[in-house]
Design a protein around this motif. Sequence first.
Motif, PDB file in Angstrom:
ATOM      1  N   THR A   1      -7.651  14.157  -1.085  1.00 28.87           N
ATOM      2  CA  THR A   1      -8.504  13.004  -0.780  1.00 28.87           C
ATOM      3  C   THR A   1      -7.657  11.735  -0.848  1.00 28.87           C
ATOM      4  N   LYS A   2      -8.112  10.722  -0.122  1.00 24.29           N
ATOM      5  CA  LYS A   2      -7.341   9.487  -0.013  1.00 24.29           C
ATOM      6  C   LYS A   2      -8.173   8.299  -0.457  1.00 24.29           C
ATOM      7  N   TYR A   3      -7.492   7.260  -0.914  1.00 21.91           N
ATOM      8  CA  TYR A   3      -8.151   6.001  -1.236  1.00 21.91           C
ATOM      9  C   TYR A   3      -7.185   4.863  -0.965  1.00 21.91           C
ATOM     10  N   TYR A   4      -7.733   3.661  -0.872  1.00 24.70           N
ATOM     11  CA  TYR A   4      -6.934   2.470  -0.624  1.00 24.70           C
ATOM     12  C   TYR A   4      -6.725   1.707  -1.919  1.00 24.70           C
ATOM     13  N   GLU A   5      -5.601   1.003  -1.981  1.00 26.84           N
ATOM     14  CA  GLU A   5      -5.337   0.131  -3.117  1.00 26.84           C
ATOM     15  C   GLU A   5      -4.633  -1.113  -2.618  1.00 26.84           C
ATOM     16  N   ILE A   6      -4.913  -2.228  -3.282  1.00 22.13           N
ATOM     17  CA  ILE A   6      -4.226  -3.483  -3.031  1.00 22.13           C
ATOM     18  C   ILE A   6      -3.163  -3.582  -4.115  1.00 22.13           C
ATOM     19  N   GLY A   7      -1.921  -3.755  -3.725  1.00 25.62           N
ATOM     20  CA  GLY A   7      -0.853  -3.771  -4.709  1.00 25.62           C
ATOM     21  C   GLY A   7       0.271  -4.718  -4.332  1.00 25.62           C
ATOM     22  N   ASN A   8       1.460  -4.356  -4.769  1.00 23.76           N
ATOM     23  CA  ASN A   8       2.665  -5.118  -4.468  1.00 23.76           C
ATOM     24  C   ASN A   8       3.842  -4.137  -4.456  1.00 23.76           C
ATOM     25  N   ILE A   9       5.015  -4.652  -4.187  1.00 26.98           N
ATOM     26  CA  ILE A   9       6.184  -3.773  -4.077  1.00 26.98           C
ATOM     27  C   ILE A   9       6.471  -3.049  -5.390  1.00 26.98           C
TER      28      ILE A   9
ATOM     29  N   LEU B   1       2.276  13.479  -9.524  1.00 26.71           N
ATOM     30  CA  LEU B   1       1.072  12.924 -10.137  1.00 26.71           C
ATOM     31  C   LEU B   1       0.076  12.516  -9.059  1.00 26.71           C
ATOM     32  N   ILE B   2       0.587  12.186  -7.887  1.00 28.46           N
ATOM     33  CA  ILE B   2      -0.185  11.988  -6.658  1.00 28.46           C
ATOM     34  C   ILE B   2       0.589  12.704  -5.559  1.00 28.46           C
ATOM     35  N   LYS B   3      -0.056  12.896  -4.420  1.00 26.59           N
ATOM     36  CA  LYS B   3       0.607  13.611  -3.340  1.00 26.59           C
ATOM     37  C   LYS B   3       1.481  12.686  -2.488  1.00 26.59           C
ATOM     38  N   GLU B   4       0.938  11.475  -2.169  1.00 24.19           N
ATOM     39  CA  GLU B   4       1.665  10.596  -1.261  1.00 24.19           C
ATOM     40  C   GLU B   4       1.142   9.171  -1.362  1.00 24.19           C
ATOM     41  N   VAL B   5       1.993   8.215  -1.026  1.00 23.54           N
ATOM     42  CA  VAL B   5       1.585   6.814  -0.899  1.00 23.54           C
ATOM     43  C   VAL B   5       2.182   6.278   0.395  1.00 23.54           C
ATOM     44  N   ARG B   6       1.376   5.515   1.120  1.00 22.32           N
ATOM     45  CA  ARG B   6       1.827   4.875   2.365  1.00 22.32           C
ATOM     46  C   ARG B   6       1.433   3.411   2.337  1.00 22.32           C
ATOM     47  N   ILE B   7       2.353   2.542   2.711  1.00 21.25           N
ATOM     48  CA  ILE B   7       2.012   1.131   2.874  1.00 21.25           C
ATOM     49  C   ILE B   7       1.373   0.972   4.245  1.00 21.25           C
TER      50      ILE B   7
ATOM     51  N   GLN C   1      -2.320   3.294   1.107  1.00 19.73           N
ATOM     52  CA  GLN C   1      -3.218   4.444   1.129  1.00 19.73           C
ATOM     53  C   GLN C   1      -2.569   5.489   0.221  1.00 19.73           C
ATOM     54  N   ILE C   2      -3.318   5.914  -0.769  1.00 22.57           N
ATOM     55  CA  ILE C   2      -2.810   6.885  -1.734  1.00 22.57           C
ATOM     56  C   ILE C   2      -3.545   8.200  -1.525  1.00 22.57           C
ATOM     57  N   THR C   3      -2.767   9.275  -1.443  1.00 23.48           N
ATOM     58  CA  THR C   3      -3.339  10.612  -1.319  1.00 23.48           C
ATOM     59  C   THR C   3      -3.249  11.292  -2.669  1.00 23.48           C
ATOM     60  N   ARG C   4      -4.425  11.657  -3.179  1.00 30.19           N
ATOM     61  CA  ARG C   4      -4.483  12.371  -4.460  1.00 30.19           C
ATOM     62  C   ARG C   4      -3.981  13.806  -4.255  1.00 30.19           C
ATOM     63  N   ASN C   5      -3.707  14.481  -5.321  1.00 28.81           N
ATOM     64  CA  ASN C   5      -3.217  15.865  -5.224  1.00 28.81           C
ATOM     65  C   ASN C   5      -4.228  16.804  -4.583  1.00 28.81           C
ATOM     66  N   ASP C   6      -5.521  16.464  -4.644  1.00 26.36           N
ATOM     67  CA  ASP C   6      -6.535  17.310  -4.003  1.00 26.36           C
ATOM     68  C   ASP C   6      -6.675  17.016  -2.506  1.00 26.36           C
TER      69      ASP C   6
END
Length: 107
Positions: free
Chosen positions: A19-27, A41-47, A12-17
């Motif tokens: 708002t949040k969105y999900y992404e499928i990724g890797n380490i 560049l972004i506010k936060e990322v959570r696995i 879950q990625i939190t944009r600087n504004d």
Amino acid sequence: MDNEQSLNLIEQITRNDGTKYYEIGNILMNGRAEKAAELCLIKEVRILKLNIPHSHAVGIYEDYVNKNYTVPPMELTEWVEYDKPEGPVRDAFNEILKANKIISKEE
């Protein structure tokens, strides 16, 4: 660097504004997102989920990511949010989120 990525986690990625969105990724991509947060560049990322099953839907989204995006360099200057175009790619993305109980079956 080999551009072919295996996707195996949900973030879950939190944009600087805020708002949040999900992404499928890797380490590797999570590390880039952590760096992006350090650089504001972004506010936060959570696995949210590690080691997701490599389903048919993951294969579809993985193929899309590998054909359309490259791993950003460690020295980031911008954060690129992946598009999820209507059709098979967005359907696969949503199926992954539902299968991993990130969003409900009704969404």
